[in-house]
Write a protein that holds these residues in place. Structure first.
Motif, PDB file in Angstrom:
ATOM      1  N   LEU A  48       0.830  -1.203   0.000  1.00 46.63           N
ATOM      2  CA  LEU A  48       0.000   0.000   0.000  1.00 46.63           C
ATOM      3  C   LEU A  48       0.862   1.249   0.000  1.00 46.63           C
ATOM      4  N   THR A  49       0.304   2.324  -0.537  1.00 49.63           N
ATOM      5  CA  THR A  49       1.000   3.609  -0.564  1.00 49.63           C
ATOM      6  C   THR A  49       0.031   4.724  -0.213  1.00 49.63           C
ATOM      7  N   LEU A  50       0.484   5.646   0.622  1.00 51.04           N
ATOM      8  CA  LEU A  50      -0.249   6.873   0.912  1.00 51.04           C
ATOM      9  C   LEU A  50       0.532   8.032   0.326  1.00 51.04           C
ATOM     10  N   SER A  51      -0.183   8.935  -0.372  1.00 58.28           N
ATOM     11  CA  SER A  51       0.471  10.122  -0.917  1.00 58.28           C
ATOM     12  C   SER A  51      -0.270  11.368  -0.454  1.00 58.28           C
ATOM     13  N   TYR A  52       0.481  12.462  -0.348  1.00 50.32           N
ATOM     14  CA  TYR A  52      -0.106  13.747   0.025  1.00 50.32           C
ATOM     15  C   TYR A  52      -0.125  14.639  -1.208  1.00 50.32           C
ATOM     16  N   GLU A  53      -1.344  15.067  -1.609  1.00 47.08           N
ATOM     17  CA  GLU A  53      -1.486  15.918  -2.781  1.00 47.08           C
ATOM     18  C   GLU A  53      -2.622  16.914  -2.556  1.00 47.08           C
ATOM     19  N   ASN A  54      -2.362  18.176  -2.893  1.00 47.69           N
ATOM     20  CA  ASN A  54      -3.395  19.212  -2.870  1.00 47.69           C
ATOM     21  C   ASN A  54      -4.168  19.270  -1.552  1.00 47.69           C
ATOM     22  N   GLY A  55      -3.451  19.121  -0.460  1.00 48.24           N
ATOM     23  CA  GLY A  55      -4.066  19.260   0.855  1.00 48.24           C
ATOM     24  C   GLY A  55      -4.774  18.034   1.377  1.00 48.24           C
ATOM     25  N   SER A  56      -4.718  16.915   0.646  1.00 47.23           N
ATOM     26  CA  SER A  56      -5.403  15.693   1.074  1.00 47.23           C
ATOM     27  C   SER A  56      -4.455  14.499   1.045  1.00 47.23           C
ATOM     28  N   LEU A  57      -4.844  13.494   1.811  1.00 49.01           N
ATOM     29  CA  LEU A  57      -4.119  12.230   1.824  1.00 49.01           C
ATOM     30  C   LEU A  57      -4.833  11.265   0.886  1.00 49.01           C
ATOM     31  N   ARG A  70      -6.154   1.941  -8.500  1.00 50.94           N
ATOM     32  CA  ARG A  70      -7.109   2.789  -7.802  1.00 50.94           C
ATOM     33  C   ARG A  70      -6.388   3.877  -7.011  1.00 50.94           C
ATOM     34  N   LYS A  71      -7.066   5.015  -6.905  1.00 51.92           N
ATOM     35  CA  LYS A  71      -6.579   6.133  -6.116  1.00 51.92           C
ATOM     36  C   LYS A  71      -7.778   6.756  -5.427  1.00 51.92           C
ATOM     37  N   LEU A  72      -7.821   6.660  -4.103  1.00 50.62           N
ATOM     38  CA  LEU A  72      -8.983   7.101  -3.342  1.00 50.62           C
ATOM     39  C   LEU A  72      -8.572   8.131  -2.292  1.00 50.62           C
ATOM     40  N   ARG A  73      -9.384   9.159  -2.152  1.00 53.51           N
ATOM     41  CA  ARG A  73      -9.102  10.169  -1.128  1.00 53.51           C
ATOM     42  C   ARG A  73      -9.401   9.608   0.255  1.00 53.51           C
ATOM     43  N   ALA A  74      -8.492   9.833   1.175  1.00 50.02           N
ATOM     44  CA  ALA A  74      -8.664   9.386   2.557  1.00 50.02           C
ATOM     45  C   ALA A  74      -9.295  10.513   3.367  1.00 50.02           C
ATOM     46  N   VAL A  75     -10.457  10.224   3.986  1.00 50.00           N
ATOM     47  CA  VAL A  75     -11.212  11.230   4.727  1.00 50.00           C
ATOM     48  C   VAL A  75     -11.002  11.006   6.223  1.00 50.00           C
ATOM     49  N   PRO A  76     -10.526  12.021   6.967  1.00 45.94           N
ATOM     50  CA  PRO A  76     -10.273  11.828   8.396  1.00 45.94           C
ATOM     51  C   PRO A  76     -11.557  11.541   9.179  1.00 45.94           C
ATOM     52  N   MET A  77     -11.501  10.532  10.042  1.00 45.04           N
ATOM     53  CA  MET A  77     -12.573  10.253  10.989  1.00 45.04           C
ATOM     54  C   MET A  77     -12.159  10.689  12.386  1.00 45.04           C
ATOM     55  N   THR A  78     -10.893  10.395  12.730  1.00 43.31           N
ATOM     56  CA  THR A  78     -10.289  10.869  13.970  1.00 43.31           C
ATOM     57  C   THR A  78      -8.907  11.390  13.609  1.00 43.31           C
ATOM     58  N   ALA A  79      -8.108  11.706  14.597  1.00 43.35           N
ATOM     59  CA  ALA A  79      -6.778  12.240  14.321  1.00 43.35           C
ATOM     60  C   ALA A  79      -5.887  11.238  13.608  1.00 43.35           C
TER      61      ALA A  79
END
Length: 291
Positions: free
Chosen positions: A222-231, A238-247
């Motif tokens: 798995l890979t997480l990337s930071y782009e345009n203010g989002s993770l 596939r490339k899906l935006r990660a939405v914060p639920m908690t910190a």
């Protein structure tokens, strides 16, 4: 003067054509009104499924069952397999008692603010000499459940919250009850999973850019990337935006909500791994393998 919430006196240059059933133009006026009501889907504005198999109906008015009965039946059939149903009346101005009786009597927990307190039915009277249309109450509505009237006092909710928070509060209340009533572990997990997301929506968090950047990296496959203010959560194809639920916990913006992930960090703040969280209760850990 009367303190009645439904008393109205309006200017009318002439008698409305639909006031007398046999007056010239009355039939055409009724047909026009029926077409306008049909164009608004008789007040049934939205039907959808919320997380946790909770149905949602946005109902903007109580049109008489003789006109809206088929639409009401179709809407409720779409919600028939829901474990619970939320009927949103926040933009509903009232209407026919026959539709109220068809849908909501003695079947609901009321969530939100105390209602306006207009209970009495009215009939229109045209006062030709002064060109006024008077909507005058002619009866006293009585709840078949309590035997009382809510004119001037309104209906007090079972769960009192501001109107703009009522949908989330109702969804949360429904999921808590479904969770507590569930008889097997699988259903309890299903409702607990949905409840976690609703709780997160009720208390949103916004991690800083520095924190999100610190989460970006490789975690096995798995890979997480930071782009345009989002993770962003990356996997093959596939490339899906990660939405914060908690910190430190995120859901994926894919409309399915079957996979979430939680970041692992040391006391120093160093990110050491990622835990995949699945809606059936399974977890899978992937250590950090690269920045």
């Amino acid at each position: 003067m009367s303190k009645d919430k439904h008393l109205r006196i309006l200017y009318a240059p002439a008698q409305p054509p639909d006031l007398e059933p046999n007056a010239p133009g009355a039939a055409a006026a009724r047909e026009k009104m029926n077409r306008e009501l049909a164009a608004m889907n008789f007040g049934f504005a939205k039907v959808e499924q919320l997380s946790g198999n909770v149905g949602y109906l946005d109902l903007r008015g109580f049109v008489g069952a003789e006109l809206a009965g088929e639409t009401a039946t179709a809407a409720m059939n779409l919600l028939a397999h829901s474990d619970a149903v939320i009927i949103d009346l926040r933009q509903n101005g009232g209407g026919s008692p026959s539709m109220v009786q068809l849908i909501t009597i003695k079947r609901a927990t009321i969530v939100g603010e105390t209602t306006g307190g207009g209970a009495h039915p009215v009939r229109p009277h045209f006062l030709a000499d002064v060109h006024l249309l008077a909507l005058i109450p002619f009866g006293r509505a009585v709840s078949p459940i309590t035997g009382t009237n809510w004119e001037g006092t309104g209906v007090t909710p079972d769960l009192q919250v501001p109107a703009d928070k009522a949908l989330v509060a109702a969804h949360r209340d429904a999921l808590k009850k479904l969770h507590d009533q569930a008889q097997d572990a699988e259903r309890k997990q299903k409702f607990a999973w949905a409840l976690q997301k609703v709780e997160a929506l009720a208390n949103p968090v916004t991690p800083s850019a520095e924190v999100l950047k610190s989460f970006a990296g490789s975690y096995g496959k798995l890979t997480l990337s930071y782009e345009n203010g989002s993770l962003w959560f990356l996997w093959p194809g596939r490339k899906l935006r990660a939405v914060p639920m908690t910190a430190d916990t995120f859901t994926l913006d894919d409309g399915r909500d079957v996979l979430r992930f939680r970041m692992e960090t040391e006391a120093s703040g160093k990110v050491t791994g990622l835990i995949e969280l699945y809606d059936d209760g399974r977890t899978e850990r992937s250590p950090r393998t690269g920045s």
